[in-house]
Scaffold this active site. Sequence first.
Site, PDB file in Angstrom:
ATOM      1  N   GLY A  67       0.842  -1.195   0.000  1.00 18.50           N
ATOM      2  CA  GLY A  67       0.000   0.000   0.000  1.00 18.50           C
ATOM      3  C   GLY A  67       0.871   1.237   0.000  1.00 18.50           C
ATOM      4  CB  CYS A  68       0.238   4.593   1.356  1.00 16.91           C
ATOM      5  SG  CYS A  68       1.073   6.155   1.620  1.00 16.91           S
TER       6      CYS A  68
END
Length: 185
Positions: free
Chosen positions: A14-15
């Site tokens: 993810g981020c």
Amino acid sequence: MAELRIETAVFAGGCFWCTEAVFQRLEGVLKVISGYTGGTIKNPSYREITTGRTGHAEAIKIEFNPDIINYNELLEIFFATHDPTTLNQQGADRGTQYRSAIFYANETQKKIAEEVIIELNNLKIFEDPIVTEIAELGAFYNAEHYHQNYYNQNSNQGYCQFVINPKLNKLNTTFKNKLKKEKLN
């Protein structure tokens, strides 16, 4: 005096602000760099990555001392601090740039990653099967300066409060014995 051993692991979960914040806090982790890997263009920018058309994932490169924390332990923390069962998504962040991926640097890392995923699936640790990609590490491009050490410099920002803090709370509870003793700034 023994020479310091340094190995590298590259994960996408993810981020990269989230994964960077988690792995920076671990004893034996010497450096974490946010960046991009797994795509088709050279020297991509954040603006290009966010289109989802470059094939790159937001990822982190972890330099670690395997005498203090080993690759298996890093994988255990990786799987515990993101959802490896959602394809191209982590929470509200959607797109191939947010996929769950392990970019292996050698055949040993590949084998360990494959074995860990099989074990987690067999133990039914997650309700759904793990969709984490396992791919050979190609070029890794450092993200822009303002993405580096993001959480530590912006912890009061909304995204940090609502998305990263819960991951750090889980890390602090579940992996307390793996945390650095000194506080990060």
